[in-house]
Design an enzyme around this catalytic site. Structure first.
Site, PDB file in Angstrom:
ATOM      1  N   GLY A   1       0.826  -1.197   0.000  1.00 48.31           N
ATOM      2  CA  GLY A   1       0.000   0.000   0.000  1.00 48.31           C
ATOM      3  C   GLY A   1       0.859   1.245   0.000  1.00 48.31           C
ATOM      4  N   ALA A   2       1.908   1.225   0.829  1.00 49.35           N
ATOM      5  CA  ALA A   2       2.814   2.370   0.923  1.00 49.35           C
ATOM      6  C   ALA A   2       4.032   1.935   1.723  1.00 49.35           C
ATOM      7  CB  ALA A   2       2.120   3.556   1.604  1.00 49.35           C
ATOM      8  N   MET A   3       5.039   2.822   1.768  1.00 46.42           N
ATOM      9  CA  MET A   3       6.283   2.513   2.481  1.00 46.42           C
ATOM     10  C   MET A   3       6.800   3.760   3.170  1.00 46.42           C
ATOM     11  SD  MET A   3       8.545   0.416   3.453  1.00 46.42           S
ATOM     12  CE  MET A   3       9.965   0.868   4.470  1.00 46.42           C
ATOM     13  N   GLU A   4       7.196   3.591   4.445  1.00 48.63           N
ATOM     14  CA  GLU A   4       7.549   4.693   5.315  1.00 48.63           C
ATOM     15  C   GLU A   4       8.976   5.169   5.149  1.00 48.63           C
ATOM     16  OE1 GLU A   4       8.037   0.866   7.894  1.00 48.63           O
ATOM     17  OE2 GLU A   4       6.708   1.579   6.301  1.00 48.63           O
ATOM     18  N   ASN A   5       9.506   5.286   3.950  1.00 50.51           N
ATOM     19  CA  ASN A   5      10.835   5.860   3.768  1.00 50.51           C
ATOM     20  C   ASN A   5      10.901   7.210   4.485  1.00 50.51           C
ATOM     21  OD1 ASN A   5      11.306   3.750   1.759  1.00 50.51           O
ATOM     22  ND2 ASN A   5      10.041   5.023   0.417  1.00 50.51           N
TER      23      ASN A   5
ATOM     24  N   HIS B   1      -1.076   6.089   8.529  1.00 48.89           N
ATOM     25  CA  HIS B   1      -0.252   4.948   8.934  1.00 48.89           C
ATOM     26  C   HIS B   1       1.226   5.239   8.658  1.00 48.89           C
ATOM     27  CE1 HIS B   1       0.365   0.427   9.259  1.00 48.89           C
ATOM     28  NE2 HIS B   1       1.477   0.802   8.634  1.00 48.89           N
ATOM     29  N   GLU B   2       1.516   5.684   7.441  1.00 48.64           N
ATOM     30  CA  GLU B   2       2.915   5.951   7.087  1.00 48.64           C
ATOM     31  C   GLU B   2       3.473   7.127   7.871  1.00 48.64           C
ATOM     32  OE1 GLU B   2       4.280   3.608   5.431  1.00 48.64           O
ATOM     33  OE2 GLU B   2       2.294   2.722   5.084  1.00 48.64           O
TER      34      GLU B   2
ATOM     35  N   GLU C   1       4.338  -2.204  12.875  1.00 48.60           N
ATOM     36  CA  GLU C   1       3.109  -2.205  12.081  1.00 48.60           C
ATOM     37  C   GLU C   1       1.850  -2.141  12.937  1.00 48.60           C
ATOM     38  OE1 GLU C   1       3.339  -1.493   9.170  1.00 48.60           O
ATOM     39  OE2 GLU C   1       5.392  -2.028   8.687  1.00 48.60           O
TER      40      GLU C   1
END
Length: 870
Positions: A278-282, A312-313, A335
């Site tokens: 869904g997405a990534m927390e870079n 969330h991110e 998470e």
């Protein structure tokens, strides 16, 4: 007997990582990437569209122990340690062994790395809409080594300084603020300032001809850059106003809740194609799947889900990026906490600005995911034992996310919100820009709350399985409750009985409305708990266990309350209470305690008036599962027709242009299986007989076409024609999916070949092919693929053929989506068991097969229950 196959060479074990982190510390990386098709010496690469040059210079301190650095590359051309060359032939099995005396060292590794088309590493995408090139990185869990040499584990944090050479027309984004690029011929050099200390897996490079909408976000430490980035061809769908509003509101909630400002220098959000997650927390450069830039009509459920993903991110910037797990054992902590935070933030935003209660959607969907996962034979504690990276990849699941968030919600209720947040603030302050373990958070929460939480942690985090709480009511002739008891049970394989902190709601029918008039909190402990507060009271029309959804347990109401809840679900104004009834009914259907037909009748009674659109969509999907998997083959056609007719009726009654109309139309398209339904739906494509207010946009055209392909009334020619009018990557993916769904043996054979033998198929297209291959109603077409499924399982286990290089996402798509579920019966289970006893299967394959076996047994039990006339 199950046996483990040969270890994948890209794997890293926890013990190896612990040994390495004890032997060295990392100060900094200087990483130079050339994305112009040249190597580090300026020579043209032989394959410039598929490879790039990488130079990684690492400063680290060692205790003198032998160790290694990680790199996955086509070729390592140069290695220097403290200025002295090492033999590049040392590079083998994704590692370069290192021997260095105790002290500080500089290591430089020059490599030719390969672009990914599977969403792992540095992914390269050419947009079919306009031919533009787009790159983005996805490094979790351990794929930074696909772009540069590094010590690939989360506890070896360092500062990262990126320099990127790219074509002049490109933009480049990384974790640090965007620099002014320096022109050099037809290229530009982007030199980014060093980052704070972060882990390799949250570093990021995004490059290409992206559209950039520059903007800002207000933080407690000042105004920060906050760009929104997407492909040029999807700019018309960039809903920047809502995205920015959600982001700004999230900053306000989190900075206040966590007691410290946002930890990085800017906050960009980049919508990218062919994204696996869904997405990534870079850190400071969050990547998000660009399907969230909706090109067709969506319901509030879709918008709320995107809001939730954004929040969330953003939560990860503190919990995961600022403070990072030491090893992946605490993946759940990252998470679960972000999952809880995103709903908490949505709740606070709704309280301030108005809006729906996000915990209703959570109960209707995400929590159901957790309940299902926790009842599988492959369930695991929330705090799972992550022995290696392969174990990590298997545990991005409903337990790690939704069960963990549910338990955190219960913990907040148990210790109090303010005490909980005080503990979180202390934890973040103590471990900022470092690593920590759950024990550190637990210690901070205990100090803040003054409570011993060791028993809570032991019961809820270190054990598996879901408890069942069953109500038993004794009522006298006058309708007064003599006693009310809650019995707790646990599955035999996971016999833990837990302490549950939950609420009980009392409902009364007044003028056709079932209102919750009273609610009180209790603790359930042990096998039997008497609820003394109910003894001697007139029996309410409804006694609802787990009111407000504080607990994590399967709920079974007393007989009278169950009858009331099922009969009056549409008359219950409390949306969260309705979600609990929906969840309970679905769980009963899965447990063969409510027939598939009765569940479908419940959905047809209640979905049309349900106000939570996540609940509407979820219940409609589950109804289709009841009409197929949970119904014996002899009764499927009749029950599916009954569901379809009911959906036609609900669609006719839905308000024109409403969200319900949209959701019902989508469910109808997915459910339809009869020729007469195909004829009616086909007219929609020509603009005929479309319900007033319903827009058949491009995505819905594809849904209809895929259904027509499944039913067998169109061929590839019609699909190709539709592809001609939709020249986007979404069009290409949807066309591949529609062809996979065709009721034609040749089309099935081609789809199978693409899914299991062709390594060039991008992950997003591959997933669509797999998702549309198996359909109820195509049983005869699927019969040849039972043995082929078992064969591909063996190939995946042994890393043979394309599975030597194909990534986790593709493996999981094949293992999970190509299982021939419509053919699953007792004889297939016997075949599966005999094969599994002899096959040499890897852990991921073993897990998938075990889950399919369990799901088949559950479906067969439900089929038999329904066939008995319940």
């Amino acid at each position: 007997m199950w046996r483990r196959a040969t270890m994948n060479p890209v794997n890293i074990t926890r013990d190896e990582a612990r040994t390495r982190s004890a032997a060295l510390s990392v100060e900094s990386y200087r990483i130079s990437l050339d994305l112009t098709g040249h190597d580090a010496d300026g020579r043209a690469l032989a394959d410039p569209d598929e490879t790039f040059s990488s130079v990684s210079t690492v400063r680290f301190a060692s205790d003198g122990s032998d160790t290694w650095i990680d790199i996955i590359a086509d070729d390592v051309t140069r290695i220097e340690l403290d200025g002295s060359p090492l033999d590049p032939q040392l590079f083998a099995d994704c590692r370069i062994p290192l021997s260095a005396p105790a002290g500080s060292h500089d290591l430089s590794v020059t490599a030719i790395c390969r672009y990914s088309h599977t969403g792992e590493g540095l992914h390269r995408f050419v947009d079919p809409a306009d031919g533009r090139v787009y790159l983005y990185s996805q490094f979790e869990s351990a794929d930074a080594r696909r772009a540069y040499a590094c010590f690939e584990q989360p506890d070896l944090k360092a500062s990262f300084e990126f320099t990127v050479r790219a074509p002049r027309e490109w933009i480049v984004v990384s974790n640090s603020p965007e620099p002014a690029p320096a022109a050099q011929g037809g290229t530009s050099i982007w030199h980014f300032e060093p980052t704070p200390r972060i882990s390799t897996y949250i570093t990021a490079i995004i490059a290409g001809e992206y559209h950039v909408e520059r903007g800002t976000v207000a933080s407690a430490k000042g105004v920060l850059g906050a760009s929104l980035v997407c492909r040029q061809s999807v700019v018309p769908h960039l809903d920047s106003a809502r995205i920015r509003s959600t982001t700004q509101a999230g900053f306000g909630v989190y900075e206040q809740a966590f007691g410290r400002p946002y930890p990085f220098a800017k906050y960009d959000q980049l919508f990218v194609p062919e994204y696996n997650a869904g997405a990534m927390e870079n850190a400071g450069a969050v990547t998000i799947r660009d399907e969230y830039l909706f090109r067709s009509q969506v319901t509030s459920a879709d918008l709320e889900q995107r809001d939730n993903t954004i929040l969330h991110e953003l939560a990860h910037m503190w919990f995961g990026d600022l403070v990072t797990m030491r090893w992946w054992d605490d993946l759940w902590l990252n998470e679960s906490f972000a999952e809880w935070c995103s709903h908490y933030a949505q709740q606070k935003i709704a309280e301030h600005d108005g809006g729906a209660d996000p915990w209703v959607g959570f109960a209707n969907a995400r929590k159901g995911w957790a309940y299902i996962q926790d009842q599988l034979p492959t369930t695991h504690p929330i705090a799972a034992d992550m022995v290696d990276l392969e174990a990590v990849e298997q545990n991005f699941d409903g337990i790690t996310y939704a069960k963990g968030a549910s338990v955190l919600k219960q913990l907040v209720a148990f210790v109090g919100e303010q005490n909980f947040l005080a503990g979180v603030r202390e934890y973040l302050s103590e471990h900022a820009f470092g690593n920590a373990e759950f024990a550190d958070l637990l210690d901070a929460l205990q100090k803040a709350s003054g409570r011993d939480l060791s028993q809570f942690a032991a019961q809820w985090l270190q054990t598996s399985g879901v408890n069942t709480l069953r109500a038993n009511a004794e009522v006298d002739d006058a309708g007064v409750l003599r006693r009310y008891e809650i019995t707790q049970s646990a599955p035999a394989d996971h016999p833990t009985l837990r302490t549950h902190h939950l609420a009980i709601g009392l409902g009364t029918l007044v003028d056709g409305k079932l209102a919750i008039a009273e609610s009180f909190e209790v603790e359930i402990d042990g096998e039997h708990t008497e609820i003394d507060a109910l003894a001697g009271r007139p029996r309410p029309d409804l006694i609802l266990l787990n009111h407000r959804d504080l607990g994590f347990a399967k709920i079974r109401l007393d007989e009278h309350s169950l009858a009331t809840a099922l009969a009056h679900i549409a008359d219950l104004p409390d949306a969260l209470a309705r979600a609990l009834v929906w969840s309970m009914a679905w769980d009963m259907a899965r447990d063969a305690q409510l027939s598939a037909a009765d569940y479908i009748d419940l959905v047809l009674r209640g979905a049309g008036s349900e106000t939570d659109m996540t609940g509407v969509r979820t219940s409609l999907r589950r109804a289709l599962s009841c009409a197929t998997a949970y119904t014996a083959p002899a009764g499927r056609e009749e029950l599916r027709s009954r569901l379809t007719d009911g959906l036609w009726g609900l669609l006719d009654a839905a308000a024109a242009g409403s969200q319900h109309q949209l959701a019902l139309a989508d469910a109808l398209v997915a459910t339809a299986a009869r020729p007469q339904d195909a004829q009616r739906l086909a007219r929609w494509l020509d603009g005929e007989a479309v319900p007033a207010g319903l827009v058949i946009d491009q995505d819905r055209r594809w849904e209809v076409l895929t259904t027509l392909a499944r039913i067998g009334v169109i061929d590839e020619t019609r699909i190709d024609a539709e592809r001609g009018r939709d020249r986007t990557i979404t069009g290409a993916e949807r066309a591949a999916g529609a062809k996979s769904a065709l009721a034609d043996p040749q089309a099935k054979a081609r789809a199978w070949q693409l899914a299991t033998e062709d390594p060039s198929v991008p992950n997003a297209t591959h997933r669509t092919i797999c998702a549309n291959f198996v359909h109820y109603g195509q049983e005869s077409l699927l019969e040849p693929y039972v043995e082929r499924y078992l064969q591909v399982c063996e190939l995946i286990s042994s890393h043979e053929g394309i599975w030597a290089t194909r990534g986790t996402a593709a493996r999981e798509a094949v293992l999970n989506m190509l299982w021939p579920a419509p053919l699953a019966d007792r004889s297939l289970l016997d075949r599966l068991d005999g094969w599994a006893a002899k096959a040499d299967l890897s852990a991921p394959v073993r897990r998938a097969v075990s889950e399919h076996r369990d799901q088949t047994l559950r479906a067969l039990a439900a089929q038999e229950f329904g066939a008995e006339g319940h």
